[in-house]
Design a protein around this motif. Sequence first.
Motif, PDB file in Angstrom:
ATOM      1  N   ALA A 129       0.906  -1.888   0.265  1.00  0.00           N
ATOM      2  CA  ALA A 129       0.089   0.141  -0.082  1.00  0.00           C
ATOM      3  C   ALA A 129       1.002   1.491  -0.033  1.00  0.00           C
ATOM      4  O   ALA A 129       0.444   2.818  -0.546  1.00  0.00           O
ATOM      5  CB  ALA A 129      -0.389   0.084   1.268  1.00  0.00           C
ATOM      6  N   LEU A 130       1.974   1.139   0.934  1.00  0.00           N
ATOM      7  CA  LEU A 130       3.101   2.512   0.986  1.00  0.00           C
ATOM      8  C   LEU A 130       3.469   2.648  -0.345  1.00  0.00           C
ATOM      9  O   LEU A 130       3.195   3.746  -0.806  1.00  0.00           O
ATOM     10  CB  LEU A 130       4.133   2.686   1.498  1.00  0.00           C
ATOM     11  CG  LEU A 130       3.789   2.760   3.342  1.00  0.00           C
ATOM     12  CD1 LEU A 130       4.591   1.688   4.009  1.00  0.00           C
ATOM     13  CD2 LEU A 130       2.705   3.225   4.087  1.00  0.00           C
ATOM     14  N   ASN A 131       3.880   1.589  -1.078  1.00  0.00           N
ATOM     15  CA  ASN A 131       4.314   1.883  -2.232  1.00  0.00           C
ATOM     16  C   ASN A 131       3.403   1.902  -3.418  1.00  0.00           C
ATOM     17  O   ASN A 131       3.968   3.529  -4.448  1.00  0.00           O
ATOM     18  CB  ASN A 131       4.973   0.897  -3.089  1.00  0.00           C
ATOM     19  CG  ASN A 131       6.819   0.745  -2.252  1.00  0.00           C
ATOM     20  OD1 ASN A 131       6.813   1.237  -1.777  1.00  0.00           O
ATOM     21  ND2 ASN A 131       6.794  -0.864  -1.946  1.00  0.00           N
ATOM     22  N   ASN A 132       2.422   2.067  -3.259  1.00  0.00           N
ATOM     23  CA  ASN A 132       1.609   2.351  -4.374  1.00  0.00           C
ATOM     24  C   ASN A 132       0.581   3.588  -4.151  1.00  0.00           C
ATOM     25  O   ASN A 132       0.050   4.613  -4.828  1.00  0.00           O
ATOM     26  CB  ASN A 132       0.032   1.053  -4.219  1.00  0.00           C
ATOM     27  CG  ASN A 132       0.399   0.210  -5.346  1.00  0.00           C
ATOM     28  OD1 ASN A 132       1.108  -0.216  -5.611  1.00  0.00           O
ATOM     29  ND2 ASN A 132      -0.365  -0.701  -4.532  1.00  0.00           N
ATOM     30  N   TYR A 133       0.773   4.395  -2.979  1.00  0.00           N
ATOM     31  CA  TYR A 133       0.913   5.700  -2.385  1.00  0.00           C
ATOM     32  C   TYR A 133       1.745   6.658  -3.379  1.00  0.00           C
ATOM     33  O   TYR A 133       1.870   7.956  -3.156  1.00  0.00           O
ATOM     34  CB  TYR A 133       0.450   6.226  -1.169  1.00  0.00           C
ATOM     35  CG  TYR A 133       0.017   5.905  -0.566  1.00  0.00           C
ATOM     36  CD1 TYR A 133      -1.801   6.415  -0.420  1.00  0.00           C
ATOM     37  CD2 TYR A 133      -0.490   4.444   0.313  1.00  0.00           C
ATOM     38  CE1 TYR A 133      -2.552   6.054  -0.339  1.00  0.00           C
ATOM     39  CE2 TYR A 133      -1.747   4.520   1.121  1.00  0.00           C
ATOM     40  CZ  TYR A 133      -2.674   5.267   0.899  1.00  0.00           C
ATOM     41  OH  TYR A 133      -3.965   4.390   1.509  1.00  0.00           O
ATOM     42  N   PHE A 134       2.736   5.810  -3.505  1.00  0.00           N
ATOM     43  CA  PHE A 134       3.831   6.945  -4.252  1.00  0.00           C
ATOM     44  C   PHE A 134       3.505   7.017  -5.978  1.00  0.00           C
ATOM     45  O   PHE A 134       3.452   6.367  -6.757  1.00  0.00           O
ATOM     46  CB  PHE A 134       5.432   6.834  -4.162  1.00  0.00           C
ATOM     47  CG  PHE A 134       5.995   6.838  -2.714  1.00  0.00           C
ATOM     48  CD1 PHE A 134       6.682   7.899  -2.505  1.00  0.00           C
ATOM     49  CD2 PHE A 134       5.427   5.792  -1.926  1.00  0.00           C
ATOM     50  CE1 PHE A 134       6.667   8.718  -1.530  1.00  0.00           C
ATOM     51  CE2 PHE A 134       5.991   6.295  -0.477  1.00  0.00           C
ATOM     52  CZ  PHE A 134       6.945   7.801  -0.329  1.00  0.00           C
ATOM     53  N   PHE A 135       3.628   8.313  -6.649  1.00  0.00           N
ATOM     54  CA  PHE A 135       3.793   8.305  -7.956  1.00  0.00           C
ATOM     55  C   PHE A 135       4.996   7.439  -8.689  1.00  0.00           C
ATOM     56  O   PHE A 135       6.089   7.267  -8.426  1.00  0.00           O
ATOM     57  CB  PHE A 135       3.988   9.661  -8.552  1.00  0.00           C
ATOM     58  CG  PHE A 135       3.697  10.081 -10.345  1.00  0.00           C
ATOM     59  CD1 PHE A 135       2.968   9.380 -10.736  1.00  0.00           C
ATOM     60  CD2 PHE A 135       4.826  10.842 -10.204  1.00  0.00           C
ATOM     61  CE1 PHE A 135       2.545   9.649 -12.709  1.00  0.00           C
ATOM     62  CE2 PHE A 135       4.678  11.345 -12.048  1.00  0.00           C
ATOM     63  CZ  PHE A 135       3.862  10.395 -12.675  1.00  0.00           C
ATOM     64  N   GLY A 171      -5.694   8.412  -9.034  1.00  0.00           N
ATOM     65  CA  GLY A 171      -5.950   8.872  -7.645  1.00  0.00           C
ATOM     66  C   GLY A 171      -5.045   9.778  -7.332  1.00  0.00           C
ATOM     67  O   GLY A 171      -3.699  10.068  -8.249  1.00  0.00           O
ATOM     68  N   TRP A 172      -4.944   9.993  -6.588  1.00  0.00           N
ATOM     69  CA  TRP A 172      -3.882  10.972  -5.251  1.00  0.00           C
ATOM     70  C   TRP A 172      -2.572  10.312  -5.340  1.00  0.00           C
ATOM     71  O   TRP A 172      -2.600   9.457  -4.440  1.00  0.00           O
ATOM     72  CB  TRP A 172      -4.320  11.322  -3.992  1.00  0.00           C
ATOM     73  CG  TRP A 172      -5.342  12.433  -4.126  1.00  0.00           C
ATOM     74  CD1 TRP A 172      -6.447  12.605  -3.651  1.00  0.00           C
ATOM     75  CD2 TRP A 172      -5.133  13.878  -4.652  1.00  0.00           C
ATOM     76  NE1 TRP A 172      -7.756  13.850  -4.097  1.00  0.00           N
ATOM     77  CE2 TRP A 172      -6.390  14.486  -4.573  1.00  0.00           C
ATOM     78  CE3 TRP A 172      -3.757  14.749  -4.972  1.00  0.00           C
ATOM     79  CZ2 TRP A 172      -6.449  16.343  -4.809  1.00  0.00           C
ATOM     80  CZ3 TRP A 172      -4.019  16.183  -4.859  1.00  0.00           C
ATOM     81  CH2 TRP A 172      -5.573  16.910  -5.096  1.00  0.00           C
ATOM     82  N   ARG A 173      -1.597  10.647  -5.313  1.00  0.00           N
ATOM     83  CA  ARG A 173      -0.029   9.925  -5.148  1.00  0.00           C
ATOM     84  C   ARG A 173       0.821  10.951  -5.026  1.00  0.00           C
ATOM     85  O   ARG A 173       0.366  12.674  -5.089  1.00  0.00           O
ATOM     86  CB  ARG A 173       0.395   9.200  -6.667  1.00  0.00           C
ATOM     87  CG  ARG A 173      -0.792   8.187  -7.111  1.00  0.00           C
ATOM     88  CD  ARG A 173      -0.756   7.079  -6.503  1.00  0.00           C
ATOM     89  NE  ARG A 173      -1.256   5.799  -7.045  1.00  0.00           N
ATOM     90  CZ  ARG A 173      -2.626   5.952  -7.049  1.00  0.00           C
ATOM     91  NH1 ARG A 173      -3.059   6.943  -6.146  1.00  0.00           N
ATOM     92  NH2 ARG A 173      -3.369   4.519  -7.055  1.00  0.00           N
ATOM     93  N   ILE A 174       1.898  10.392  -4.441  1.00  0.00           N
ATOM     94  CA  ILE A 174       3.224  11.334  -4.067  1.00  0.00           C
ATOM     95  C   ILE A 174       4.148  11.895  -5.262  1.00  0.00           C
ATOM     96  O   ILE A 174       4.759  10.176  -4.940  1.00  0.00           O
ATOM     97  CB  ILE A 174       3.507  10.812  -2.454  1.00  0.00           C
ATOM     98  CG1 ILE A 174       2.834  10.804  -1.242  1.00  0.00           C
ATOM     99  CG2 ILE A 174       4.951  11.764  -1.741  1.00  0.00           C
ATOM    100  CD1 ILE A 174       3.126  10.126  -0.346  1.00  0.00           C
TER     101      ILE A 174
END
Length: 140
Positions: free
Chosen positions: A35-41, A117-120
């Motif tokens: 999940a953490l990896n998926n939050y990053f662009f 979606g929203w990504r870092i």
Amino acid sequence: MSIGSDEVDLPPVVAEVRAVFERYERALLSNDIEALNNYFFAAPSTVRFGIAEHAFGIASVRAQRAGLPRIHPERRLMNTVINSIGMDVAIVSTEFTAPDTTKVGRQTQTWVRFATGWRIAAAHVSQIDPPFARNCDSGA
């Protein structure tokens, strides 16, 4: 294209980013690496500066994350501020503490709304020793 002051800190955007940031924080505390990896662009331009490491590009971010120690489950956030810039960019800044250190952590993330979606797109984490000067009204 320039952004007008009426396009900054839009309540609906701030609320969206707060929700996704809170999900990110839960994934961090539960050590959900996928999940953490998926939050990053997922791009070579993604950057993450950690406390003792730095990652340039999503492959490096993912490799670094896999080797990081678990976050203390009693980590607590303080002074979280979310600034939106238009409808598709937001910056999250927060401080954090945890029982396993006397340091105060600082975390900044630039979130961008993509079709997925929203990504870092960029993140920075650091720690400092208290006491430290805090001037929230400096305008800086």
